[in-house]
Design an enzyme around this catalytic site. Sequence first.
Site, PDB file in Angstrom:
ATOM      1  N   ASP A 113      19.403   2.190 -12.103  1.00 44.28           N
ATOM      2  CA  ASP A 113      18.162   1.972 -12.827  1.00 44.28           C
ATOM      3  C   ASP A 113      18.474   1.252 -14.145  1.00 44.28           C
ATOM      4  O   ASP A 113      19.195   0.260 -14.170  1.00 44.28           O
ATOM      5  CB  ASP A 113      17.450   3.321 -13.026  1.00 44.28           C
ATOM      6  CG  ASP A 113      16.067   3.214 -13.623  1.00 44.28           C
ATOM      7  OD1 ASP A 113      15.153   2.756 -12.920  1.00 44.28           O
ATOM      8  OD2 ASP A 113      15.901   3.599 -14.800  1.00 44.28           O
ATOM      9  N   ASP A 244      13.218   2.529  -1.730  1.00 47.97           N
ATOM     10  CA  ASP A 244      12.881   2.353  -3.142  1.00 47.97           C
ATOM     11  C   ASP A 244      11.669   1.425  -3.264  1.00 47.97           C
ATOM     12  O   ASP A 244      11.722   0.266  -2.860  1.00 47.97           O
ATOM     13  CB  ASP A 244      14.087   1.758  -3.876  1.00 47.97           C
ATOM     14  CG  ASP A 244      13.909   1.722  -5.388  1.00 47.97           C
ATOM     15  OD1 ASP A 244      12.770   1.888  -5.867  1.00 47.97           O
ATOM     16  OD2 ASP A 244      14.914   1.514  -6.082  1.00 47.97           O
ATOM     17  N   HIS A 272      14.179   5.584  -4.842  1.00 48.79           N
ATOM     18  CA  HIS A 272      14.754   4.997  -6.056  1.00 48.79           C
ATOM     19  C   HIS A 272      15.849   5.846  -6.681  1.00 48.79           C
ATOM     20  O   HIS A 272      16.843   5.329  -7.170  1.00 48.79           O
ATOM     21  CB  HIS A 272      13.656   4.751  -7.093  1.00 48.79           C
ATOM     22  CG  HIS A 272      14.191   4.199  -8.377  1.00 48.79           C
ATOM     23  ND1 HIS A 272      14.786   2.954  -8.454  1.00 48.79           N
ATOM     24  CD2 HIS A 272      14.258   4.721  -9.630  1.00 48.79           C
ATOM     25  CE1 HIS A 272      15.190   2.729  -9.703  1.00 48.79           C
ATOM     26  NE2 HIS A 272      14.883   3.790 -10.423  1.00 48.79           N
TER      27      HIS A 272
END
Length: 291
Positions: A113, A244, A272
Amino acid sequence: MAQTEETNQWIDRKEYPFKSKYIQSKHGKIHYLDEGDGQVLLFVHGNPNWSFCYRKLIKHFSKNYRCVAIDHIGFGLSDKPFEVSYLPQFHSENMEWFIKELGLKDITIFMHDWGCPISIHYTQRNPANVKGIVAFNGWFWSVKNDKTLKMFSKFLGSALGKHLCKYFNFFPKVLMKADVGDKNRFPKSVHEHYIRPFPKPETRKGTWIFPKSFLSEDNWLSSLWEKRNTLSQIPVLLLWGLKDKAFPEPFLENWQTTFPEHTVAKFEYSGHNSPEEIGEEAIPFVEKFVG
């Protein structure tokens, strides 16, 4: 203030059986893990994660490696001062200071991320100190033309989005759960470990600054991509959750073209939060990569 041993009794020590360490930065105390000895594996989280998301890898690899996992200021068990910017550049500067203070050398960086652009920025500034990269779902380029992320950033960057994050802890409570690929891999007892680090409205600023930064920090993200050729010799392992919604499989192409020396493992069940969902199933791929 940072969580303390007295205030973090909510942590399941079977899940997270590590000794907490703290280092005083100019912005507050940074919580981190430092487990094992040997080659350095550095774990860098995104939003709204903390070192907890890498616990399964740390449990395994700390037997033969030195596993260091940082909680960014504003996240996990680190201090959460309200007055700081919480921009990704801020976190990258803190991470660079942290690495120097601990004297970490020849690092393999695990990133996910927002941990990806934060870590790529460090790598571009210190390429000789990065031995390899293990990247979970993430990116390090402009996403201003991506409809999903643009809409997401505009919403959470708005007054309403800020209000939801600040007063209802919206990101870890709602958004994180919404992008889980397999709910069986994300039980309520685990989900609580992502909610509890943000007990009060004033502790949640980081959770809305990150999504706002998709657009507000587009120039910084673009600058990372413009310098991508400086990274081409670094070996990379890509561990990708295919469910995701924010960073679907096409995002892999930019990683693959940037890093010719790459290995890819795809996980059909993961959303995700891939470090959490993939967990132990990443171990054989990582063992081969770091070995």
